[in-house]
Each structure stands twice: as C-alpha cells, then as structure tokens.
Design an enzyme around this catalytic site. Structure first.
Site, short mmCIF file in Angstrom:
data_model
loop_
_atom_site.label_atom_id
_atom_site.label_comp_id
_atom_site.label_asym_id
_atom_site.label_seq_id
_atom_site.Cartn_x
_atom_site.Cartn_y
_atom_site.Cartn_z
CB SER A 164 42.97 52.55 25.85
OG SER A 164 42.36 51.99 27.12
CE LYS B 10 39.44 49.56 26.64
NZ LYS B 10 40.37 50.23 27.63
CB SER C 107 41.85 53.21 29.47
OG SER C 107 43.05 53.42 28.84
#
Ligand code: GLN
Length: 489
Positions: free
Chosen positions: A155, A80, A179
C-alpha cells in the site's frame, strides 16, 4: 552534483561541504515535483512551497554560524498519509477522514522534524493501507515511474513512487503484510520493514496492530541505515515499542563482504507460481552473495502455504476492531443523511469507506463473531505461532533468509482490481515475515524484459536489522542496479 538524483547521504555531504544550500535543495525538489507529479501522482497533499522555502532560508542563515550537525537537516522527506502530521491533512487514503487535521505528529515525524528535515508532503496509499497497488485509494491510484501504465505496488505505493521519481530523497511507509517491501520492489527502490516493536507506531492510523510497522523507503541501503538511526528506539507513547538498545546502523555497513555468512534459501518461495524472470533474477542475486563469501543452504519453512490465509484472518479481525472508531463523531467525514444515531453511523461508514475496507471489516467481524471465533480467529493465531517457529528453527541454522519480494513482475493498473484473491496473492512472499515479526528488506535485483524492477528480499532474526542491512549493502555494492533510474514519460 545533481540534487534530485542524489541519495540522502550524498545530499547530506553536499550540504555539509557547502556545495548546495538548503534553499537550492528545496527549489530543486519543487521544480522536479512540478514536472513529474502530474504523471506519477505520488502525493495526496503537498506542503506549501513557501513554507519550505522559508524554512530553507532560515536554515541557510543559521548554517552561516554553525556547521551542519543533524543528519536529516534540509532533507526533503515524504510521509505516507496514514502517519499523523500536525496541522497537515492526514487522510489514510480514505474519504472517511475528510478534512482530518491531526493536532499532533507521529513520533517518527517528530524525530525527523527535530532534525529539521523538510516535510514535502503526504503520499498516496490504498485506503487504510489495505491493498497492494494504491488502486484502493479514495484519491485515485499512483503510477509506477518506470512505466506509467503499471501500479507502483502498495500500500505504500505513493512513497515508493515518490522516491523512485526523485520527488523526495527518502520516504516513510508502513508495512503490515508487505506494504513497504512490495512497492519498493515494484519501483526499484529499497524498503525496510523493521522488527515488530523496533520503531514507534504512535501516530500511525492503526490497521492491524499486531503487524503494523513503520519503516523507510530509500534510494539505497546506506540511506535505509541512516533513516533507522533516527527512527528506531523505545517510545513511551507506544506500549508495543521495544525497550532494546539501538545500534548505529551505519556502522554495520563498514564490512563490505559477507564472508562466512549462512544464507537460507526456503524452497517454498521458489516453487510453482513464481514468475521465471523473478526466479532467474533472485538465483543470480544468490550467486552474487556466494561470490562475496556467503554459503547457500536450501531449507524449508513448512507453513508458508497457509501464511496468506492466516494473515488475512488476523489482519481483517484486527482491522474490523480498529476501524470501529470511524463513526462520524470523532473524526473527519459525517453523512448528511442523518436520521437517528444508528442510522448516522451506518450511513457515514457506508459512504465513507471504500469497497475493500468494507470487505475486510465484514470478513474480520465474521472471524471474530461468537461461534466462528475458535474456528477462524483462534485457529489463525495458533497457525501464526507455527509460522513464527518455522523462522526460529531456520535461524538456528542460518543467519539470513533470501527470497523474492514478490512472486510476479509488476502488474498493470486494473489488472487485479476486480479479483481480490489475485491481489492478496501478491503478498504471498511478504506476509510470513510480518506474521513472525522479523525484520526484512527489499533491494533491487534486476529488471524484467519489459523493463520493470524486480526485488530481492532479505529476512533476519528479530532485532538484527544490522545483519540484513549489511547483506543488502554488500549485494548493492557488488551490483549496479541502483544506478539505473526511470525515465518518466
Ligand atoms: N497488501 C497487504 C494487505 O492488503 C499488506 C498491506 C500492508 O502491509 N499494509 O493487507
């Protein structure tokens, strides 16, 4: 064997047996990415193919003389883009970090790289991990591989989409209020949020420091356990990382039933507002766990109703403080319109941050301001304690809690972007475990009529990742959801 369809453990076995080489793996993944990435848009930055192919050739050469020993060797991993990678652009999904190339790796990245994994690229996210759909990314949204007009969740939507679309074998995400788990549910993959303190956050761009955790997004539960074996452990660079023994997480998976397991079913998570299709899928999953020997017990987590409000006060307050560092001096982007220093700060932040980040900085600053601090921030902290106690009490009676990961099925791009409150409500079922600091995993438990994945959430006692992994694995083996893969078109 199909390289790109393999799980991490299958790919490892293939490599160890000599069925595939590191070069085969690298080639297969880059080919896959070239085909599906233009549609899925999971990545912000891709590593150079030549760099990885050179690493692969070196590994193949070295493996001629010694057997493969490290579990992550030659495994294509995505990270990420709020996790720092040395010499590789790290944006946090924000314009304000334009051109920021960290001089160091996050501890989790170091741990994976020490085992000579391939770092495929950096995945898309909502700006600074604030959001539930990746639509708040400054680089545009990612798409759900199951249906390209749907969000991949957020996210960590880029990480979940990359795993679901076979653009990497496993990925790292971060979870502050859901997330990792929520995008895993949206994309039909497995996502684990470890106990607060279990995994080092050194090198993670801070959003809300009392909540942030890094964890794995994987194709199955066994892979999540393998990743935890590498990621977990105390880190002197992270003052909040816990100095507790790290078990072998895969050992816990040996037991394939859940005999005598006490499963708590919190009634607040099955109340009004829960989509009927999600409700049915989760009830069916509970029935499967019962067939495997578990017993269900209805119980109450009485403060669930105020969890979202509490979360959005605590998280925004901490975010407003953490994001103060982006001032145009220390990192990345600086405005061209410079007057004096104060104007430079203001214009940089005005141009560099997106609307959602600004909304949260304002909300958080307000909640922390003198005069309102006691009414909002201090109150939220007090309620947080009550939420944690709800979990402590529940875990006196049961071993795990089971509930949906998300109250609805996967939504369309654009559906909630204009209504922040609706977007926040998609975290309804994930924020409680975050506030309590307990571990939680999402595993696929079926599909909606529209063909979109549904996630089952299993929550455990602090530092009992082994328990939730074991339950998740038993469920996964008793069902066949993980065999269904998206057809991207
Ligand atoms: N969707 C939640 C939020 O917007 C959770 C985000 C996260 O876990 N990073 O804050």
């Amino acid at each position: 064997m199909s390289i790109i369809k393999s799980t991490l453990h299958e790919l490892q076995e293939g490599l160890t047996r000599g069925d595939v080489s590191a070069t085969d793996i690298a080639r297969a993944y880059f080919l896959r990415i070239s085909v599906v990435e233009p549609k899925v848009k999971a990545y912000i930055t891709l590593n150079e193919q030549e760099v990885i192919l050179a690493e692969a050739r070196a590994l193949d050469e070295a493996m001629k003389s010694w057997r493969k020993t490290m579990p992550m060797m030659a495994m294509p991993i995505a990270v990420k883009d709020n996790i720092c990678t040395k010499d590789m652009l790290t944006t946090g999904g924000s314009r304000i970090l334009e051109g920021f190339i960290p001089p160091y790796n996050a501890t989790v990245v170091d741990k994976l790289r020490e085992q000579q994994c391939f770092l495929v690229g950096k995945t898309n996210l909502d700006e600074f991990a604030m959001g539930s759909s990746t639509e708040h990314s400054a680089f545009g949204p990612s798409r759900n591989p199951w249906k390209l007009d749907r969000v991949p969740g957020g996210s960590s939507g880029g990480s979940a989409a990359a795993v679901a679309a076979d653009e990497c074998v496993v990925a790292l995400g971060s979870d502050t209020g859901g997330s990792i788990r929520q995008p895993a549910a949206c994309c039909g993959v497995v996502g684990l949020k470890p106990t607060y303190g279990r995994v080092s956050r050194y090198g993670l761009l801070a959003f809300a420091s009392s909540l942030d955790q890094i964890g794995p997004v994987t194709k199955d539960v066994r892979d999540a356990a393998l990743m935890m074996n590498v990621l977990a452990g105390h880190d002197p660079h992270d003052a909040t990382s816990a100095d507790v023994p790290v078990p072998d997480f895969t050992r816990a998976l040996k037991k394939k039933d859940v005999k005598k397991l006490k499963i708590g079913v919190p009634s607040e998570f099955f109340a009004d507002g829960l989509d009927p299709e999600v409700h049915t899928a989760v009830r069916e999953a509970l029935a499967v766990l019962e067939e495997l020997g578990g017993t269900q017990q209805e119980l109450s987590l009485p403060h669930t109703g105020v969890a979202v409000a509490t979360y959005y006060l605590v998280a925004t307050a901490e975010a407003s403080s953490n994001l103060a560092r982006y001032d145009g001096v220390k990192y990345g982007f600086r405005t061209r319109e410079c007057g004096d220093l104060m104007e430079m700060y203001q214009a940089t932040r005005q141009e560099g941050f997106g609307a959602e980040v600004k909304r949260r900085v304002m909300l958080g600053t307000y909640a922390l301001s003198s005069g309102y601090y006691d009414a909002y921030y201090a109150k939220a902290q007090a309620v947080r304690t009550l939420i944690r106690r709800d979990f402590e009490r529940a875990f006196e009676a049961v071993d795990v809690l089971v509930m949906p990961t998300m109250p609805t099925t996967v939504f369309r791009l654009g559906e909630k972007i204009g209504d922040p409150l609706q977007m926040y409500l998609s975290d309804l079922y994930t924020v409680s475990a975050s506030l309590a600091g307990v571990p939680a995993i999402s595993v696929p438990c079926g599909f909606s009529r529209a063909g979109l994945p549904i996630g089952l959430q299993i929550v455990g006692r602090p530092f009992e990742e082994e328990m939730i992994l074991r339950v998740a694995r038993a469920y996964e083996l008793a069902t066949n959801w993980r065999r269904k893969r998206p057809l991207i078109r």
